[in-house]
Motif scaffolding. Structure first.
Motif, PDB file in Angstrom:
ATOM      1  N   GLU A  81       2.299   6.693  -6.990  1.00  0.00           N
ATOM      2  CA  GLU A  81       1.302   7.603  -7.547  1.00  0.00           C
ATOM      3  C   GLU A  81       1.657   9.055  -7.279  1.00  0.00           C
ATOM      4  N   ARG A  82       2.144   9.336  -6.074  1.00  0.00           N
ATOM      5  CA  ARG A  82       2.525  10.720  -5.729  1.00  0.00           C
ATOM      6  C   ARG A  82       3.660  11.207  -6.636  1.00  0.00           C
ATOM      7  N   ARG A 100       1.027   4.206  -2.975  1.00  0.00           N
ATOM      8  CA  ARG A 100       0.799   5.639  -2.696  1.00  0.00           C
ATOM      9  C   ARG A 100       2.027   6.461  -3.084  1.00  0.00           C
ATOM     10  N   THR A 101       3.200   5.947  -2.810  1.00  0.00           N
ATOM     11  CA  THR A 101       4.428   6.678  -3.140  1.00  0.00           C
ATOM     12  C   THR A 101       4.611   6.791  -4.655  1.00  0.00           C
ATOM     13  N   PRO A 104       0.810  -1.224   0.000  1.00  0.00           N
ATOM     14  CA  PRO A 104       0.000   0.000   0.000  1.00  0.00           C
ATOM     15  C   PRO A 104       0.841   1.272   0.000  1.00  0.00           C
ATOM     16  N   LEU A 105       1.892   1.310   0.826  1.00  0.00           N
ATOM     17  CA  LEU A 105       2.756   2.490   0.862  1.00  0.00           C
ATOM     18  C   LEU A 105       3.502   2.653  -0.466  1.00  0.00           C
TER      19      LEU A 105
END
Length: 356
Positions: free
Chosen positions: A320-321, A317-318, A313-314
């Motif tokens: 995509e950012r 998110r990373t 999950p992290l």
């Protein structure tokens, strides 16, 4: 290549000058090409019989289709992005050629001709850092041949020798004065305005001087557009069956063949019973792939490594950012071999850290 999406850049350029998109049918009646073979680069055409028994052809040319669709003399400014099917050279076999280009057809003015040349130059500038547009006028050489009284066979031989810059073949022509003039003309090459002035110093016949005057006026117009990489090469007399006036070619560094080719083809309109004049060019998109590209220092911006499923999950998110910030990201469990990245990030135990 200067832009990763040349089609988008060219489309924006052409629409910005009022050119409208034109879609060509993939198939045309074979008669269109059979009746106008002299205007085709190759006389061989891929054909098939349609379900209604009519002989059809995969289009070897876009211009004929556009002229066929043109009406009664009103000015039409059109651009296209199409594939054509033909032999690049006799005996090489058929291939699919990606083209993008434009046509200006109808009641042409000097402004329209200059605008097309400007768009040819800016097309090259959108595609490559290092380029040149070479311009010529068939009337310069044709005027010399006409004044010498050459017959059709001698005329074709002379044009072929000029296009190859074959000085010995020109020296063998039956008129010594014409041979000397043509040998002088093929030696001229350089910036349009300066080289036109050099050509005007030669003892040319009136028809040749009239053609040079058109080139000089064109040079003045292109200067107003700020177009500077334009050279005069009077040996560019290609496709004399197709073009009958101004002709031009575009070259980019690292590609031996022209990536852009065009000219005026009023004779084609006359043959097809259409009023007015016509000028256009095609950009050969497939040839741009031959241009050398500098080796990239890196294969991507970020390599994002995660060690376990709990880090997933992290990692997402990373990634995509970073992508939303404009960076390319490759996420993986293990580092791929022989690939280089500007940064390497590791997701471990709920944290993101950068490798030293």
């Amino acid at each position: 290549m200067k832009t990763p999406n040349p089609q988008r850049a060219l489309r924006a350029l052409y629409t910005g000058c009022g050119y409208l998109p034109f879609r060509v049918r993939k198939f045309e009646d074979y008669d269109l090409y059979a009746e106008n073979k002299r205007f085709l680069q190759s006389h061989r055409v891929l054909t098939f019989t349609d379900t209604d028994g009519r002989l059809k052809a995969l289009k070897p040319d876009v211009t004929l289709s556009i002229v066929k669709s043109s009406g009664g003399g009103e000015l039409r400014k059109l651009f296209y992005q199409e594939n054509v099917y033909r032999e690049p050279r006799p005996g090489e076999g058929f291939c699919e050629i990606a083209q993008m280009g434009l046509e200006c057809i109808g009641a042409l003015t000097g402004f329209d001709v200059g605008e097309v040349l400007m768009l040819a130059g800016r097309s090259l500038d959108a595609l490559a850092e290092d380029w040149v547009l070479t311009v010529s006028h068939i009337g310069v050489v044709a005027g010399v041949l006409e004044a010498a009284g050459f017959d059709e066979e001698q005329r074709r031989a002379a044009f072929a020798a000029v296009s190859r810059k074959n000085a010995p073949a020109l020296a063998a022509l039956p008129d010594a004065q014409a041979a000397a003039l043509l040998q002088s003309l093929i030696r001229l090459y350089g910036p349009l305005d300066e080289t036109v002035a050099q050509a005007q110093e030669l003892p040319l016949p009136p028809a040749s001087r009239a053609a040079l005057a058109e080139l000089a006026a064109l040079g003045d117009q292109l200067a107003l557009y700020g177009l500077k990489r334009v050279a005069l090469d009077l040996a560019v007399v290609n496709d004399v069956d197709y073009y009958d006036d101004l002709v031009f070619r575009g070259f980019v560094a690292g590609v031996s063949s022209p990536v852009l080719s065009g000219g005026r083809y009023d004779r084609l309109l006359e043959r097809m019973g259409k009023p007015g004049g016509a000028i256009g060019f095609a950009v050969y998109l497939d040839r741009l792939e031959l241009a050398p590209r500098p080796a990239a220092a890196f294969d991507g911006d970020v390599l994002l490594l995660f060690e376990s499923e709990s880090d997933l999950p992290l990692a997402i998110r990373t990634a995509e950012r970073l992508r939303q910030a404009g960076e390319s990201v490759r996420a993986a469990r293990t580092a791929p071999a022989d690939l280089r990245y500007r940064r390497v990030l590791r997701v471990r135990n709920g944290e993101v850290r950068e490798d030293a």
